[in-house]
Design an enzyme around this catalytic site. Structure first.
Site, PDB file in Angstrom:
ATOM      1  CG  HIS A  49      -8.397  -0.281  -2.718  1.00 51.87           C
ATOM      2  ND1 HIS A  49      -7.818  -0.465  -2.650  1.00 51.87           N
ATOM      3  CD2 HIS A  49      -9.389   0.667  -1.973  1.00 51.87           C
ATOM      4  CE1 HIS A  49      -8.207  -1.603  -1.613  1.00 51.87           C
ATOM      5  NE2 HIS A  49      -8.392  -0.507  -0.925  1.00 51.87           N
ATOM      6  CG  ASP A  59     -13.634   6.151  -1.265  1.00 47.41           C
ATOM      7  OD1 ASP A  59     -13.407   6.312  -0.122  1.00 47.41           O
ATOM      8  OD2 ASP A  59     -12.468   6.728  -2.611  1.00 47.41           O
ATOM      9  CB  CYS A  79     -14.495   0.923  -0.608  1.00 52.23           C
ATOM     10  SG  CYS A  79     -13.945   2.402  -0.148  1.00 52.23           S
ATOM     11  NE  ARG A 108     -10.944  -4.647   0.984  1.00 53.05           N
ATOM     12  CZ  ARG A 108      -9.692  -4.322   0.900  1.00 53.05           C
ATOM     13  NH1 ARG A 108     -10.435  -3.141   1.376  1.00 53.05           N
ATOM     14  NH2 ARG A 108      -8.660  -4.534   0.480  1.00 53.05           N
ATOM     15  CD  GLN A 160     -13.280  -1.543  -1.109  1.00 53.44           C
ATOM     16  OE1 GLN A 160     -11.820  -1.970   0.467  1.00 53.44           O
ATOM     17  NE2 GLN A 160     -14.456  -1.821  -0.741  1.00 53.44           N
ATOM     18  NE  ARG A 212      -4.390   0.380   1.981  1.00 49.10           N
ATOM     19  CZ  ARG A 212      -5.052   0.550   2.116  1.00 49.10           C
ATOM     20  NH1 ARG A 212      -5.480   1.566   3.246  1.00 49.10           N
ATOM     21  NH2 ARG A 212      -6.191   0.555   1.669  1.00 49.10           N
TER      22      ARG A 212
HETATM   23  N1   CP Z   1     -11.279   0.422   2.239  1.00 49.31           N
HETATM   24  C1   CP Z   1     -10.176   0.436   2.884  1.00 49.31           C
HETATM   25  O1   CP Z   1      -9.294  -0.411   2.207  1.00 49.31           O
HETATM   26  O2   CP Z   1      -9.925   0.289   3.961  1.00 49.31           O
HETATM   27  P1   CP Z   1      -8.825   0.419   4.976  1.00 49.31           P
HETATM   28  O3   CP Z   1      -8.140   1.727   4.589  1.00 49.31           O
HETATM   29  O4   CP Z   1      -9.135  -0.135   5.952  1.00 49.31           O
HETATM   30  O5   CP Z   1      -7.461  -0.915   4.927  1.00 49.31           O
HETATM   31  N1  NVA Z   2      -9.807   6.645  -1.553  1.00 49.87           N
HETATM   32  C1  NVA Z   2      -9.403   6.103  -0.317  1.00 49.87           C
HETATM   33  C2  NVA Z   2      -9.623   4.863  -0.143  1.00 49.87           C
HETATM   34  C3  NVA Z   2      -9.960   4.412   1.248  1.00 49.87           C
HETATM   35  C4  NVA Z   2     -10.195   2.857   1.321  1.00 49.87           C
HETATM   36  C5  NVA Z   2      -7.942   6.858   0.184  1.00 49.87           C
HETATM   37  O1  NVA Z   2      -7.090   6.687  -0.916  1.00 49.87           O
HETATM   38  O2  NVA Z   2      -7.760   7.096   0.715  1.00 49.87           O
END
Ligand code: CP
Ligand code: NVA
Length: 298
Positions: free
Chosen positions: A128, A217, A257, A285, A131, A101
């Site tokens: 993502h 989101d 999400c 997930r 997700q 990530r």
């Molecule tokens: N939806 C999602 O990716 O959540 P986190 O940021 O908690 O991993």
């Molecule tokens: N768009 C959001 C998604 C979080 C799961 C971010 O990148 O923070």
């Protein structure tokens, strides 16, 4: 060597294979007949916060027989400037897979190119993918095939989550409508790369009319905190609430999400009315990550 770097780079067949085996992982939880990661160590390299992605991958790796190793970027030399390609070549000699990530998509791509181990995008600024695989599985679990359906995304249409929805729409043959102010609509370059099935709207109700799935989101993604004030101002009308739900299909699902900011992208009442779906989505997930890991190992 298989990777899951983006939905853009995945074939329809691969997406379908991951989606179709997720249900079995869900139903067989606690008694998986195969342990595809037995004897393996998988690194989770995270430079952004995470609850769902981190926990679901750590549990998924364990329940498939492997050992997860969580590496916060600040705790390893990568955070002090060691190049990605060197980190990748070191870890590639020690662990069996990597789940990353971070900010730049290029960093995940470069890690995959240099590490020689299966690499998963666990969220970048661009996409993502894990997700959206989960979200589509969750929709199909409740409503049947997504092909031919209408999905309406409301909010910041220019971030990672809608981008992965955009690439999924063309590959899995559903209609995607994005409701966002002009400043937060996806670029025409991205839309043409994705190849179709996507329409952008500035009017939320027009975008939501008859939709089978309403999705949102956060307005301020990780890394965009400096833009908070401007985003809250421009996105103020782009909320999932009772007015929006009323114009969608009678059996429309509402998904998020997570994490959710009540009173911003969704109101409290609509969130709680749809909490069953939203937390099924969160639970899924775990099952979808297992399907991703299994696909990478075969
Ligand atoms: N939806 C999602 O990716 O959540 P986190 O940021 O908690 O991993
Ligand atoms: N768009 C959001 C998604 C979080 C799961 C971010 O990148 O923070």
């Amino acid at each position: 060597m298989k990777h899951l770097l983006s939905l853009e780079s995945m074939s329809t067949e691969a997406l379908r294979a991951i989606l179709d085996s997720t249900a079995a992982f869900k139903h067989e939880r606690g008694h998986h007949s195969e342990q595809p990661l037995a004897g393996q160590s998988w690194a989770l390299i995270f430079s952004k916060s995470s609850t769902r992605t981190r926990v679901s991958f750590e549990v998924a790796v364990r329940e498939l027989g492997g050992q997860p190793m969580f590496l916060n970027t600040n705790d390893i030399q990568l955070g002090r400037g060691e190049p990605i390609k060197d980190t990748a070549r070191v870890l590639g000699r020690m662990v069996h897979g990597a789940i990353i990530r971070t900010f730049a998509q290029q960093d995940v791509n470069e890690f995959a190119a240099y590490s020689n181990i299966p690499t998963v995008n666990a969220l970048t600024d661009d996409e993502h993918p894990c997700q959206i695989l989960t979200d589509i599985f969750t929709f199909e679990e409740k409503r049947g095939p997504i092909a031919g359906k209408t999905v309406t995304f409301i909010g910041d249409g220019a971030c990672n989550v809608p981008a992965s929805w955009i690439f999924a729409a063309a590959k899995l043959d559903f209609r995607l409508r994005l409701a966002a102010p002009k400043a937060y609509q996806p670029s025409s370059e991205l839309l043409s790369r994705a190849g179709g099935n996507v329409t952008c709207f500035e009017d939320v109700l027009e975008a939501a009319c008859g939709a089978d799935l309403l999705y949102t989101d956060v307005w301020v993604s990780m890394g965009k905190e400096a833009e908070s004030a401007e985003r809250l101002r421009l996105l103020a009308g782009y909320q999932v609430n009772a007015k929006v739900v009323r114009v969608a299909a009678a059996d429309a699902l509402v998904m998020h999400c997570l994490p959710a900011y009540r009173g911003k992208e969704i109101d409290e009442e609509t969130f709680e009315a749809n909490a069953q779906t939203i937390f099924d989505q969160a639970e899924n997930r775990l099952h979808a990550q297992k399907s991703v890991l299994n696909w990478l190992c075969h």
